[in-house]
Design a protein around this motif. Structure first.
Motif, mmCIF file in Angstrom:
data_model
loop_
_atom_site.group_PDB
_atom_site.id
_atom_site.type_symbol
_atom_site.label_atom_id
_atom_site.label_comp_id
_atom_site.label_asym_id
_atom_site.label_seq_id
_atom_site.Cartn_x
_atom_site.Cartn_y
_atom_site.Cartn_z
ATOM 1 N N ILE A 131 0.843 -1.201 0.000
ATOM 2 C CA ILE A 131 0.000 0.000 0.000
ATOM 3 C C ILE A 131 0.880 1.255 0.000
ATOM 4 O O ILE A 131 0.498 2.285 -0.561
ATOM 5 N N VAL A 132 2.070 1.163 0.586
ATOM 6 C CA VAL A 132 3.043 2.256 0.464
ATOM 7 C C VAL A 132 3.411 2.456 -1.001
ATOM 8 O O VAL A 132 3.507 3.590 -1.497
ATOM 9 N N LEU A 133 3.602 1.345 -1.711
ATOM 10 C CA LEU A 133 3.912 1.420 -3.142
ATOM 11 C C LEU A 133 2.753 2.041 -3.912
ATOM 12 O O LEU A 133 2.955 2.870 -4.802
ATOM 13 N N MET A 134 1.521 1.660 -3.571
ATOM 14 C CA MET A 134 0.352 2.235 -4.244
ATOM 15 C C MET A 134 0.268 3.740 -3.996
ATOM 16 O O MET A 134 0.032 4.520 -4.919
ATOM 17 N N SER A 165 -8.875 9.714 -10.036
ATOM 18 C CA SER A 165 -8.798 8.869 -8.843
ATOM 19 C C SER A 165 -10.130 8.623 -8.144
ATOM 20 O O SER A 165 -10.336 7.555 -7.559
ATOM 21 N N ALA A 166 -11.034 9.590 -8.185
ATOM 22 C CA ALA A 166 -12.267 9.458 -7.399
ATOM 23 C C ALA A 166 -13.124 8.255 -7.804
ATOM 24 O O ALA A 166 -13.611 7.522 -6.938
ATOM 25 N N PRO A 167 -13.351 7.986 -9.111
ATOM 26 C CA PRO A 167 -14.182 6.831 -9.467
ATOM 27 C C PRO A 167 -13.402 5.517 -9.564
ATOM 28 O O PRO A 167 -13.931 4.523 -10.073
ATOM 29 N N ALA A 168 -12.176 5.495 -9.061
ATOM 30 C CA ALA A 168 -11.321 4.320 -9.253
ATOM 31 C C ALA A 168 -11.935 3.052 -8.679
ATOM 32 O O ALA A 168 -11.801 1.965 -9.258
ATOM 33 N N PHE A 169 -12.606 3.163 -7.535
ATOM 34 C CA PHE A 169 -13.166 1.966 -6.907
ATOM 35 C C PHE A 169 -14.195 1.302 -7.803
ATOM 36 O O PHE A 169 -14.288 0.070 -7.853
ATOM 37 N N ALA A 170 -14.972 2.099 -8.525
ATOM 38 C CA ALA A 170 -16.000 1.534 -9.403
ATOM 39 C C ALA A 170 -15.384 0.698 -10.515
ATOM 40 O O ALA A 170 -16.011 -0.263 -10.997
ATOM 41 N N TYR A 171 -14.173 1.045 -10.940
ATOM 42 C CA TYR A 171 -13.510 0.324 -12.039
ATOM 43 C C TYR A 171 -12.555 -0.758 -11.535
ATOM 44 O O TYR A 171 -11.949 -1.461 -12.347
ATOM 45 N N SER A 172 -12.418 -0.895 -10.234
ATOM 46 C CA SER A 172 -11.370 -1.765 -9.693
ATOM 47 C C SER A 172 -11.698 -3.250 -9.774
ATOM 48 O O SER A 172 -10.820 -4.088 -9.616
ATOM 49 N N ILE A 203 -4.928 1.249 -15.610
ATOM 50 C CA ILE A 203 -4.000 2.358 -15.347
ATOM 51 C C ILE A 203 -4.250 2.984 -13.979
ATOM 52 O O ILE A 203 -3.718 4.057 -13.687
ATOM 53 N N LEU A 204 -5.040 2.315 -13.143
ATOM 54 C CA LEU A 204 -5.302 2.790 -11.787
ATOM 55 C C LEU A 204 -4.508 1.954 -10.792
ATOM 56 O O LEU A 204 -4.656 0.723 -10.765
ATOM 57 N N PRO A 205 -3.663 2.560 -9.973
ATOM 58 C CA PRO A 205 -2.905 1.770 -8.977
ATOM 59 C C PRO A 205 -3.804 0.961 -8.048
ATOM 60 O O PRO A 205 -3.456 -0.157 -7.660
ATOM 61 N N LEU A 206 -4.978 1.489 -7.720
ATOM 62 C CA LEU A 206 -5.891 0.796 -6.800
ATOM 63 C C LEU A 206 -6.298 -0.569 -7.332
ATOM 64 O O LEU A 206 -6.407 -1.533 -6.564
ATOM 65 N N THR A 207 -6.536 -0.661 -8.631
ATOM 66 C CA THR A 207 -6.944 -1.934 -9.232
ATOM 67 C C THR A 207 -5.934 -3.024 -8.922
ATOM 68 O O THR A 207 -6.297 -4.149 -8.546
ATOM 69 N N HIS A 208 -4.661 -2.702 -9.058
ATOM 70 C CA HIS A 208 -3.611 -3.703 -8.852
ATOM 71 C C HIS A 208 -3.382 -3.962 -7.363
ATOM 72 O O HIS A 208 -3.094 -5.094 -6.964
ATOM 73 N N TRP A 209 -3.533 -2.919 -6.533
ATOM 74 C CA TRP A 209 -3.366 -3.167 -5.103
ATOM 75 C C TRP A 209 -4.480 -4.051 -4.557
ATOM 76 O O TRP A 209 -4.233 -4.886 -3.670
ATOM 77 N N LEU A 210 -5.707 -3.906 -5.054
ATOM 78 C CA LEU A 210 -6.807 -4.736 -4.566
ATOM 79 C C LEU A 210 -6.580 -6.217 -4.873
ATOM 80 O O LEU A 210 -7.086 -7.088 -4.165
ATOM 81 N N LYS A 211 -5.819 -6.501 -5.918
ATOM 82 C CA LYS A 211 -5.439 -7.896 -6.173
ATOM 83 C C LYS A 211 -4.542 -8.402 -5.051
ATOM 84 O O LYS A 211 -4.682 -9.545 -4.590
ATOM 85 N N VAL A 212 -3.633 -7.549 -4.608
ATOM 86 C CA VAL A 212 -2.791 -7.915 -3.472
ATOM 87 C C VAL A 212 -3.648 -8.119 -2.222
ATOM 88 O O VAL A 212 -3.474 -9.078 -1.471
ATOM 89 N N TYR A 213 -4.573 -7.205 -1.994
ATOM 90 C CA TYR A 213 -5.459 -7.294 -0.828
ATOM 91 C C TYR A 213 -6.222 -8.626 -0.824
ATOM 92 O O TYR A 213 -6.233 -9.343 0.185
ATOM 93 N N ASN A 214 -6.871 -8.940 -1.940
ATOM 94 C CA ASN A 214 -7.721 -10.131 -1.997
ATOM 95 C C ASN A 214 -6.919 -11.428 -2.010
ATOM 96 O O ASN A 214 -7.311 -12.411 -1.376
ATOM 97 N N GLN A 215 -5.815 -11.417 -2.722
ATOM 98 C CA GLN A 215 -5.067 -12.657 -2.877
ATOM 99 C C GLN A 215 -4.084 -12.898 -1.732
ATOM 100 O O GLN A 215 -3.979 -14.018 -1.226
ATOM 101 N N LEU A 216 -3.399 -11.854 -1.307
ATOM 102 C CA LEU A 216 -2.352 -12.017 -0.299
ATOM 103 C C LEU A 216 -2.894 -11.875 1.123
ATOM 104 O O LEU A 216 -2.787 -12.797 1.934
ATOM 105 N N TRP A 217 -3.493 -10.710 1.415
ATOM 106 C CA TRP A 217 -3.882 -10.438 2.805
ATOM 107 C C TRP A 217 -5.107 -11.253 3.223
ATOM 108 O O TRP A 217 -5.111 -11.868 4.283
#
Length: 389
Positions: free
Chosen positions: A273-276, A305-312, A331-345
């Motif tokens: 998340i620091v990287l994001m 950035s504001a609608p990023a969650f809808a596209y994530s 092209i949204l950092p959040l999309t890729h971080w949520l993969k880390v969230y769901n898969q790793l954490w």
């Protein structure tokens, strides 16, 4: 005192003098995080109002209504005497579903005829309707299975054998990863990082944009002994520290709040998340460097950035979106971080599973940093780029 320290102190002095920017840096994030967590703190929807229209008024219909009322998450109300008044209440959102037990229901049950009840749902609210349908269907099937077993017992068939006859096929559904499911884990813990991404961009766009707006970019560069690299690092360092400190608190809070839902490595999750956040910051710098306009930079950062969650892909499956939406999500950092969230954490997957989204965020960080640095060094410190509000 080094030039880097002077630059950092210059930014801290601004925050000390500008209470609005200070609140944006220190106060906005915890307030928004607490608010979002509070909204979803119940974990699951509870006491969803459902109207019961019992046109049969028999012992069997009352038994069915008792079990339906006992279903979790549902509050059954019997004040509607017919379907038309219940549908009116459905339209005005006094209720979110109508359970209708037709006349002759008990007679059909006792004679062995297929008995039906009607469940009318307001599908405009998919979370409401899916929750109600799941709970009520379970209650109704329980009543039906009980009646079927009683019939078989009357025919001299033992209960175990009767159960296998009444329900010949069973589905052994085993929930994995957020077994509840808890909306704290599904939405609250994913919306908060979306806020991190938004605030990371807004903070750096505001910090650099005001130097261009106020015509103080030259002083900003001089304070760092004309080193753009030092000037940039000193400018974003206070925001970087504060934002990632809040990210650490976020990780620790949710790890303690629902420990059974998080089986992955918390430290690695925080580092990602620091990287994001870092990636979002460099993209914000790139936007303000490209526009060289305070207001336009903030607008574009918000649009990005504001609608990023809808596209994530967290709330709606990414694979079901149109190609253009999938490209935008990529092209949204959040999309890729949520993969880390769901898969790793949450999922507890090994680190090698999330290498790809981490590398994508790292590539985005490097590219946006290079482009932002080039744009700033080429255009931002020329007087014609100053003063745009």
């Amino acid at each position: 005192m080094t030039t880097f320290t002077v630059s950092v102190k210059r930014e801290l002095k601004h925050l000390q003098q500008d209470k609005g920017d200070l609140f944006l840096c220190l106060g906005m994030m915890p307030l928004l995080c607490i608010f979002i967590w509070w909204i979803f703190s119940a974990g699951q929807p509870d006491s969803l109002p459902v109207a019961l229209v019992d046109n049969d008024q028999t012992m069997t219909s009352r038994q069915l209504s008792r079990l339906a009322d006992a279903a979790p998450g549902i509050s059954l109300t019997k004040k509607y005497i017919n379907s038309s008044t219940a549908i009116d209440a459905l339209r005005t959102r006094d209720i979110y579903a109508v359970l209708v037990i037709p006349k002759g229901f008990e007679n059909e049950v006792l004679t062995g005829s297929p008995a039906k009840v009607v469940l009318q749902l307001n599908s405009q609210y998919s979370t409401y309707s899916s929750t109600i349908e799941r709970h009520l269907t379970g209650a109704i099937l329980t009543v039906g299975a009980g009646i079927g077993i009683e019939r078989l017992k009357m025919q001299g068939i033992f209960i175990d054998e009767g159960l296998s006859i009444a329900v010949p096929i069973n589905v052994n559904a085993t929930p994995l990863f957020n077994e509840g499911p808890s909306y704290e884990v599904f939405l609250a813990a994913t919306l908060i990082p979306a806020l991190f991404q938004v605030l990371a961009m807004i903070l750096v766009v505001s910090a650099i944009g005001r130097e261009l707006r106020d015509g103080t970019a030259a002083k900003w560069l001089i304070a760092a002994n004309r080193s753009l690299f030092k000037a940039l690092i000193a400018k974003v360092l206070p925001y970087f520290i504060v934002l990632n400190f809040y990210a650490l608190l976020f990780i620790l809070f949710f790890q303690q709040l629902v420990p059974e839902s998080y089986s992955g490595n918390s430290l690695i999750t925080w580092l990602t998340i620091v990287l994001m956040n870092s990636t979002a910051m460099t993209i914000g710098i790139m936007i303000v460097a490209a526009t060289r306009n305070f207001r336009m930079g903030l607008s574009l950062a918000g649009f990005y950035s504001a609608p990023a969650f809808a596209y994530s892909g967290q709330a709606f499956p990414l694979v079901s979106m149109p190609d253009a939406a999938q490209y935008w999500a990529s092209i949204l950092p959040l999309t890729h971080w949520l993969k880390v969230y769901n898969q790793l954490w949450v999922g507890g997957a090994p680190l090698n599973v999330v290498i790809q989204p981490v590398l994508i965020m790292l590539a985005m960080l490097i590219v946006s940093s290079v482009v932002a640095f080039w744009l700033l060094s080429s255009f931002a410190f020329k007087p014609r780029s100053w003063g745009a509000r």
